[in-house]
Design a protein around this motif. Structure first.
Motif, PDB file in Angstrom:
ATOM      1  N   ASN A 261       2.053  -1.483  -2.000  1.00 53.03           N
ATOM      2  CA  ASN A 261       0.603  -1.518  -2.060  1.00 53.03           C
ATOM      3  C   ASN A 261       0.038  -0.670  -0.920  1.00 53.03           C
ATOM      4  O   ASN A 261       0.288  -0.941   0.251  1.00 53.03           O
ATOM      5  CB  ASN A 261       0.132  -2.971  -1.931  1.00 53.03           C
ATOM      6  CG  ASN A 261      -1.349  -3.126  -2.090  1.00 53.03           C
ATOM      7  OD1 ASN A 261      -2.104  -2.163  -2.086  1.00 53.03           O
ATOM      8  ND2 ASN A 261      -1.778  -4.361  -2.237  1.00 53.03           N
ATOM      9  N   PRO A 262      -0.747   0.376  -1.206  1.00 55.33           N
ATOM     10  CA  PRO A 262      -1.263   1.244  -0.144  1.00 55.33           C
ATOM     11  C   PRO A 262      -2.332   0.576   0.705  1.00 55.33           C
ATOM     12  O   PRO A 262      -2.664   1.064   1.782  1.00 55.33           O
ATOM     13  CB  PRO A 262      -1.833   2.444  -0.901  1.00 55.33           C
ATOM     14  CG  PRO A 262      -2.138   1.934  -2.253  1.00 55.33           C
ATOM     15  CD  PRO A 262      -1.139   0.843  -2.533  1.00 55.33           C
ATOM     16  N   ARG A 263      -2.906  -0.549   0.257  1.00 55.71           N
ATOM     17  CA  ARG A 263      -3.958  -1.227   1.008  1.00 55.71           C
ATOM     18  C   ARG A 263      -3.418  -2.312   1.934  1.00 55.71           C
ATOM     19  O   ARG A 263      -4.185  -3.112   2.461  1.00 55.71           O
ATOM     20  CB  ARG A 263      -4.961  -1.837   0.033  1.00 55.71           C
ATOM     21  CG  ARG A 263      -5.682  -0.805  -0.818  1.00 55.71           C
ATOM     22  CD  ARG A 263      -6.724  -1.442  -1.714  1.00 55.71           C
ATOM     23  NE  ARG A 263      -6.215  -2.568  -2.460  1.00 55.71           N
ATOM     24  CZ  ARG A 263      -5.795  -2.525  -3.718  1.00 55.71           C
ATOM     25  NH1 ARG A 263      -5.826  -1.388  -4.366  1.00 55.71           N
ATOM     26  NH2 ARG A 263      -5.361  -3.602  -4.320  1.00 55.71           N
ATOM     27  N   LEU A 264      -2.110  -2.358   2.160  1.00 61.63           N
ATOM     28  CA  LEU A 264      -1.546  -3.372   3.044  1.00 61.63           C
ATOM     29  C   LEU A 264      -1.994  -3.117   4.475  1.00 61.63           C
ATOM     30  O   LEU A 264      -1.982  -1.985   4.949  1.00 61.63           O
ATOM     31  CB  LEU A 264      -0.022  -3.354   2.980  1.00 61.63           C
ATOM     32  CG  LEU A 264       0.607  -3.827   1.679  1.00 61.63           C
ATOM     33  CD1 LEU A 264       2.114  -3.706   1.765  1.00 61.63           C
ATOM     34  CD2 LEU A 264       0.206  -5.243   1.358  1.00 61.63           C
ATOM     35  N   ASN A 265      -2.401  -4.180   5.151  1.00 67.31           N
ATOM     36  CA  ASN A 265      -2.830  -4.090   6.535  1.00 67.31           C
ATOM     37  C   ASN A 265      -1.798  -4.830   7.377  1.00 67.31           C
ATOM     38  O   ASN A 265      -1.761  -6.058   7.387  1.00 67.31           O
ATOM     39  CB  ASN A 265      -4.220  -4.702   6.703  1.00 67.31           C
ATOM     40  CG  ASN A 265      -4.759  -4.543   8.102  1.00 67.31           C
ATOM     41  OD1 ASN A 265      -4.071  -4.043   8.991  1.00 67.31           O
ATOM     42  ND2 ASN A 265      -5.995  -4.971   8.293  1.00 67.31           N
TER      43      ASN A 265
END
Length: 67
Positions: free
Chosen positions: A29-33
Motif C-alpha cells: 500500500n503506497p499510503r502506509l505511514n
C-alpha cells in the motif's frame, strides 16, 4: 483388485480437487505511514485477493522471487 480400487480412488480425488488460484500483482500500500500507528488500509493489495481464502482457517501468504 486392490490396485484397481487405489487407481479409482486416485482418479476420484483428482477430479474432485478444487484448483485454487493465488493473488496476482501484489504490491504494498503506497499510503502506509511508518511514522505513526494509524490505520492506513490493507498492507498488501492485489488482484484476486479473496480467491482461495477460507473463513475460520489460517490463510498464508508466500512470497517467492528470483534475483
Amino acid at each position: 483388485m486392490r490396485m484397481k480400487n487405489l487407481a479409482l480412488l486416485l482418479l476420484l480425488s483428482a477430479t474432485l480437487a478444487v484448483p485454487l488460484r493465488g493473488a496476482d500483482n501484489l504490491r504494498l500500500n503506497p499510503r502506509l505511514n511508518y511514522s505513526s500507528d494509524s490505520q492506513d488500509g490493507p498492507l498488501i493489495t492485489g488482484d484476486h485477493m479473496e480467491d482461495g481464502a477460507v473463513q475460520g482457517q489460517p490463510n498464508y501468504i508466500i512470497f517467492y522471487g528470483e534475483g
